[in-house]
Design a protein around this motif. Structure first.
Motif, short mmCIF file in Angstrom:
data_model
loop_
_atom_site.label_atom_id
_atom_site.label_comp_id
_atom_site.label_asym_id
_atom_site.label_seq_id
_atom_site.Cartn_x
_atom_site.Cartn_y
_atom_site.Cartn_z
N PRO A 11 -11.49 16.24 -29.23
CA PRO A 11 -12.38 17.37 -29.54
C PRO A 11 -12.20 17.83 -30.98
N GLY A 12 -13.33 18.14 -31.62
CA GLY A 12 -13.30 18.66 -32.98
C GLY A 12 -13.21 17.59 -34.05
N GLU A 13 -13.12 16.30 -33.67
CA GLU A 13 -13.03 15.22 -34.66
C GLU A 13 -14.38 14.54 -34.82
N LEU A 14 -14.73 14.23 -36.08
CA LEU A 14 -16.01 13.62 -36.38
C LEU A 14 -16.02 12.16 -35.92
N MET A 15 -17.12 11.78 -35.22
CA MET A 15 -17.26 10.41 -34.74
C MET A 15 -18.71 9.98 -34.92
N SER A 16 -18.90 8.68 -35.02
CA SER A 16 -20.26 8.11 -35.03
C SER A 16 -20.51 7.46 -33.67
N PHE A 17 -21.71 7.68 -33.15
CA PHE A 17 -22.05 7.15 -31.82
C PHE A 17 -23.56 7.13 -31.68
N THR A 18 -24.03 6.55 -30.57
CA THR A 18 -25.45 6.53 -30.28
C THR A 18 -25.89 7.89 -29.79
N GLY A 19 -26.83 8.50 -30.52
CA GLY A 19 -27.26 9.85 -30.19
C GLY A 19 -28.29 9.88 -29.08
N LEU A 20 -28.71 11.10 -28.77
CA LEU A 20 -29.72 11.27 -27.72
C LEU A 20 -31.11 10.87 -28.20
N THR A 21 -31.40 11.04 -29.50
CA THR A 21 -32.72 10.68 -30.03
C THR A 21 -32.63 9.73 -31.21
N GLN A 22 -31.42 9.51 -31.76
CA GLN A 22 -31.27 8.65 -32.92
C GLN A 22 -30.36 7.48 -32.57
N PRO A 23 -30.60 6.30 -33.18
CA PRO A 23 -29.75 5.14 -32.85
C PRO A 23 -28.30 5.30 -33.29
N LYS A 24 -28.07 6.07 -34.36
CA LYS A 24 -26.70 6.29 -34.82
C LYS A 24 -26.62 7.69 -35.41
N VAL A 25 -25.69 8.47 -34.89
CA VAL A 25 -25.50 9.83 -35.38
C VAL A 25 -24.02 10.06 -35.65
N ILE A 26 -23.74 11.14 -36.36
CA ILE A 26 -22.37 11.61 -36.59
C ILE A 26 -22.26 12.97 -35.94
N GLY A 27 -21.26 13.16 -35.12
CA GLY A 27 -21.15 14.44 -34.43
C GLY A 27 -19.76 14.68 -33.88
N LEU A 28 -19.63 15.85 -33.29
CA LEU A 28 -18.39 16.24 -32.62
C LEU A 28 -18.73 17.27 -31.57
N PHE A 29 -17.75 17.66 -30.78
CA PHE A 29 -18.05 18.63 -29.75
C PHE A 29 -16.94 19.65 -29.64
N ASP A 30 -17.29 20.79 -29.03
CA ASP A 30 -16.36 21.89 -28.83
C ASP A 30 -16.57 22.42 -27.42
N VAL A 31 -15.55 23.07 -26.87
CA VAL A 31 -15.64 23.59 -25.50
C VAL A 31 -15.49 25.11 -25.53
N PRO A 32 -16.52 25.86 -25.11
CA PRO A 32 -16.39 27.32 -25.04
C PRO A 32 -15.37 27.72 -23.98
N LYS A 33 -14.89 28.96 -24.09
CA LYS A 33 -13.90 29.45 -23.15
C LYS A 33 -14.51 29.99 -21.87
N MET A 34 -15.73 30.53 -21.95
CA MET A 34 -16.28 31.29 -20.84
C MET A 34 -17.08 30.44 -19.87
N LEU A 35 -17.61 29.27 -20.32
CA LEU A 35 -18.47 28.47 -19.45
C LEU A 35 -18.02 27.02 -19.45
#
Length: 548
Positions: free
Chosen positions: A246-270
């Motif tokens: 979590p929180g680290e930049l990665m390249s992967f196949t996106g939901l609408t693009q063939p290749k994207v750069i992204g990361l993810f985070d987890v909220p505390k409440m949900l």
């Protein structure tokens, strides 16, 4: 004179050009890392901001629901229904409560439904005719009634897509307590996750990128763009890869693009995942084009430079190899090296200067070694003078304090005691006055020699001041120190008979004590030994007194 000046200049220009090209490549690499760092920072900040805004949004709604849960109308209605026997009374109360819930729900844009259930899980009233509240099972009610839920609990059901509302929803369930803090029911609020879109868009603007809220299974719950329908789901392998870091930049196949750069985070409440991503080509397109052009240009340039350098190198390097070899001998410490001069050009002049330099280096080396030997001898003398008494050769008072401090510290670690002897030459002042200072000095030197010869290599002997001496016996108890003290006393008694001009009786008074745990400083230990010496003198001198 055949000059190689032009050759050296040409070679220098080329040798400078190659590092410049390498620096250009390094700059491109650093630029790539900078782009990656900036994108990581932007996306990480965006993900955290969205998570924080989502937590705030959930918390605000939770506080609103809690405020409703303490409404006197709800508490009175649930309390009264526990005592109703007539169906009409219960029905009337349910209608009033349903009307109240509808009016409250109409004022809260994020809440789609408000439902009140009694302590058994039975629905009492709702703002809608068919509430989506899930399963209020008996086990869940028992869990909700535990103290930790009643005092600090926010309990939210899993998020899911609701076909009726065409949005992702979830329930926040808050216990309802009577005026005497008894559990009498629950209030279930069905929240519209789509209402969070405005807050999410405000957070996104003006940061480029897309934000997607995913369920635990990777299905899309809410997106900042309309290009991603709720029916889509991220690849399971990509989801697990993102969750692992979590929180680290990665390249992967996106939901609408063939290749994207992204990361993810987890909220505390949900129990959701905040995914932020950007199109890879959008970020690196210009950089990739410039990099490819530069690499092609550098490749051609290196081929040209290599060919020219090969030609020039043969005319420069070979004459200098002898100088390099001689220099290597000097680096290895061999100064007895000379270079044969066979040329009259600049290289020949350099060889002559090199030979003069080696002669000078050899001369300087000999001078430096002689100076170092003298300085080393002076340092040794200064070091000895700084810690010893000039007359007796024993340790001085300053060094004695340092040794005592070290021994106390060692005693504190290993708990093995050491003993201290304080020695005084009996009637030394009288001897000094009657026989003269020269004889007095001879007596002190003789006593010091006995002390030095009577102790081990790990022990210490010092002149404490005047005719007083101190001996430190490491890892020795007071009982064992008595034997050493007695040997010293007996040997000093024989010293008086061996003086050159005077045969006099020399006796010693000796005080002994060993280290104790309460000795926090040398002062305490020396004071105790001094008291023991005083007792030895008081008892008639020429004796040993021990204080344990």
């Amino acid at each position: 004179m055949k000059s190689i000046k032009n050759k050296i200049i040409t070679f220098s220009v080329i040798a400078t050009l190659i590092p410049s090209l390498a620096l250009g490549l390094l700059s491109f690499r650093q630029n790539e890392e900078l782009v990656s760092h900036n994108v990581t920072r932007e996306l990480r900040a965006l993900a955290r901001n969205v998570s924080r805004e989502l937590d705030l949004w959930v918390n605000e709604n939770d506080q609103a629901i809690r405020a409703i849960s303490v409404s006197s109308l709800i508490i009175n209605s649930l309390s009264a229904m526990q005592h109703y026997t007539a169906a009409n009374d219960a029905e009337k109360t349910e209608q009033v409560l349903a009307h109240f819930l509808r009016s409250v729900q109409a004022k809260l844009g994020s809440i789609l439904e408000l439902t009140v259930a009694d302590a058994t899980g039975r629905v009492i009233a709702s703002s809608v005719s068919d509430p989506d509240i899930g399963d209020l099972s008996k086990d869940w009610l028992q869990r909700l009634q535990q103290d930790n839920w009643l005092m600090e609990g926010v309990w939210a059901s899993s998020l899911h897509w609701n076909a009726q509302y065409q949005t992702a929803i979830f329930n926040i369930i808050v216990p309802i307590l009577s005026y005497d803090d008894a559990f009498i029911g629950t209030i279930i609020a069905t929240l519209n996750l789509g209402a969070f879109r405005d807050s999410m868009d405000d957070t996104l603007n003006p940061t480029p990128g897309e934000v997607v809220l995913l369920s635990q299974t990777g299905h899309v719950l809410l997106s900042s763009t309309t290009d991603i329908p709720p029916s889509m789901a991220i690849d399971e392998a990509v989801l697990q890869k993102l969750k692992a870091k979590p929180g680290e930049l990665m390249s992967f196949t996106g939901l609408t693009q063939p290749k994207v750069i992204g990361l993810f985070d987890v909220p505390k409440m949900l129990p959701v995942t905040v995914l932020v991503e950007r199109d890879y080509n959008e970020i690196y397109a210009a950089w990739i084009r410039l990099r490819n052009f530069f690499l092609g240009f550098v490749s051609v340039l290196i081929i040209i430079v290599a060919a020219v350098a090969l030609y020039i190198g043969r005319s420069i390097v070979i004459p200098l190899e002898s100088l390099i070899g001689a220099t290597r001998h000097i680096v290895d410490g061999d100064l007895n090296v000379r270079v044969d001069v066979k040329q009259s050009d600049e290289v020949g002049q350099l060889a002559n200067m090199f030979n003069l330099m080696t002669d000078k280096l050899q001369q300087n080396h000999e001078e430096i070694m002689a100076a170092n030997a003298a300085m080393r001898q002076q340092n040794q003398m200064l070091e000895a003078l700084s810690v010893t008494d000039s007359m007796t050769g024993l340790l001085n008072r300053s060094k004695l304090d340092a040794v005592l401090t070290d021994e106390l510290a060692r005693f504190g670690r290993n708990k093995r005691p050491f003993s201290v002897l304080m020695i005084d030459v009996d009637h030394f002042k009288t001897l000094n006055d009657n026989l003269g200072h020269i004889v007095g000095d001879e007596i002190l030197i003789a006593v010091a020699k006995v002390l030095a010869n009577s102790i081990r290599s790990v022990d210490f002997a010092a002149r404490y001041g005047g005719d007083e001496f101190v001996v430190i016996l490491t890892e020795t108890t007071a009982d064992a120190a008595i034997k050493t003290a007695e040997r010293i006393r007996m040997q000093v008694a024989e010293v008086g008979n061996k003086l050159k001009e005077h045969k006099i009786a020399i006796t010693l008074s000796i005080g002994i004590s060993h280290s104790l745990l309460e000795d926090k400083s040398p002062t305490l230990l020396l004071a105790r030994v001094d008291n023991a010496l005083y007792e030895a003198k008081k008892a008639g001198r020429n004796r040993i007194h021990v204080i344990f």
